[in-house]
Motif scaffolding. Sequence first.
Motif, PDB file in Angstrom:
ATOM      1  N   TRP A  36       0.412   7.275   5.972  1.00 23.97           N
ATOM      2  CA  TRP A  36       1.795   6.848   6.204  1.00 23.97           C
ATOM      3  C   TRP A  36       2.059   5.490   5.553  1.00 23.97           C
ATOM      4  CZ3 TRP A  36       4.044   2.725   8.885  1.00 23.97           C
ATOM      5  CH2 TRP A  36       5.422   2.826   9.094  1.00 23.97           C
ATOM      6  N   VAL A  39       2.364   5.927   1.822  1.00 25.85           N
ATOM      7  CA  VAL A  39       3.659   6.505   1.459  1.00 25.85           C
ATOM      8  C   VAL A  39       4.745   5.428   1.510  1.00 25.85           C
ATOM      9  CG1 VAL A  39       5.470   8.093   2.218  1.00 25.85           C
ATOM     10  CG2 VAL A  39       3.089   8.857   2.136  1.00 25.85           C
ATOM     11  N   GLN A  43       7.077   4.273  -1.692  1.00 28.31           N
ATOM     12  CA  GLN A  43       8.540   4.301  -1.648  1.00 28.31           C
ATOM     13  C   GLN A  43       9.127   2.943  -2.001  1.00 28.31           C
ATOM     14  OE1 GLN A  43       8.980   5.856   2.376  1.00 28.31           O
ATOM     15  NE2 GLN A  43       9.698   7.833   1.580  1.00 28.31           N
ATOM     16  N   MET A  49       9.830   9.552  -3.764  1.00 25.95           N
ATOM     17  CA  MET A  49       9.127  10.308  -2.720  1.00 25.95           C
ATOM     18  C   MET A  49      10.114  11.060  -1.838  1.00 25.95           C
ATOM     19  SD  MET A  49       5.913  10.535  -1.478  1.00 25.95           S
ATOM     20  CE  MET A  49       5.192   8.966  -2.004  1.00 25.95           C
ATOM     21  N   ALA A  51      10.358  12.920   1.893  1.00 24.45           N
ATOM     22  CA  ALA A  51       9.684  13.028   3.190  1.00 24.45           C
ATOM     23  C   ALA A  51      10.543  13.900   4.088  1.00 24.45           C
ATOM     24  CB  ALA A  51       9.486  11.647   3.803  1.00 24.45           C
ATOM     25  N   TYR A  57       5.222  15.373   2.641  1.00 25.18           N
ATOM     26  CA  TYR A  57       5.682  14.518   1.544  1.00 25.18           C
ATOM     27  C   TYR A  57       5.559  15.264   0.211  1.00 25.18           C
ATOM     28  CZ  TYR A  57       4.429  11.202   5.238  1.00 25.18           C
ATOM     29  OH  TYR A  57       4.301  10.559   6.445  1.00 25.18           O
TER      30      TYR A  57
END
Length: 329
Positions: A36, A39, A43, A49, A51, A57
């Motif tokens: 997480w 990610v 971003q 990305m 989600a 993802y």
Amino acid sequence: MTTKEQVRVELERAGGGFLSGTQLAQQLGVSRNAVWKAVQTLQKEGVPMQAVSNRGYAIPPAKAGLSAPGIYGHLADPKRYFLHVHDTVTSTNTLLRELAQQDAPEGTVVLANAQTAGRGRCGRVFYSPCRSGIYMSLLLRPKLPVEETLFITAAAAVSVADAIDAAAGVRTRIKWVNDIYLQERKVCGILTEGALDLENGMLRYAVLGIGINIAPPEDGFPPELSGIAGSLFPDGQVPEGFADKLAAGVLSAFDARYRALPSHDFLTRYRDQSMLTGRQVTVVQGEREQKALVLGIDDACRLQVRYPDGSEAALSSGEVRIRPHPGEK
């Protein structure tokens, strides 16, 4: 690689498909929280990305030009490659050499939609305007003596020609040793550079650079190239996703021949695709130029020629200029 880099690679390899946080955590051997955080960082860095709750993802392929997810999506074995896709670079070969010196693994590939300082053979500039071609460099770490480098280039030429023919539905030819032609126009150049291990005379690594003209540049080719260079789609109507498909096709075709490189099996295909056999050429070696008839390609991938005085030679270096067919101006 950091967890962030690993997450990006895995999502790009998914070819635009979704991977859950649990899947990523299991594949990478890290916690879901680490995924997480990775990610979130991606971003913030501007990575496009997606989600979605209950799906995970995804990094979708770019709508134009090259994209890592798009290329990975066409590869039979995505795990063999580590793609670095850029919009513009100075030179993919230069950038990849820097990565090679930092111990990047074999299979690392740098791709770009444009180069500002693309390099060709003999110190020439390789014209690389934005979004009219594919510019890519592949890192190899073969256990070969440096004199075998010519076989890497020749195997790449066959692979690129086959990939172009399959993707574009055309019939290309090879101009010894490293150029691909379509209807007497150069559409691809290949440049192989290597680093030598002085202790054993073997290659430490080789960087295989490939530049393919897909569409004409917006302002046309410069005057010095207008009579030589061509493109796969002269009308500029390139099918959507073609660049990704072709880049993947080149990598897949070369991978098969690279694995079997010591057998030199590609030479039969190379000879079949040669555009020089039986043609009159001008051989350029330094400041010396000689007319010659091309007899063929020998088992060492050298160009066999016969000079007007009847003497013959097998060329492993130098440049060959094509002379017109009889009746052509």
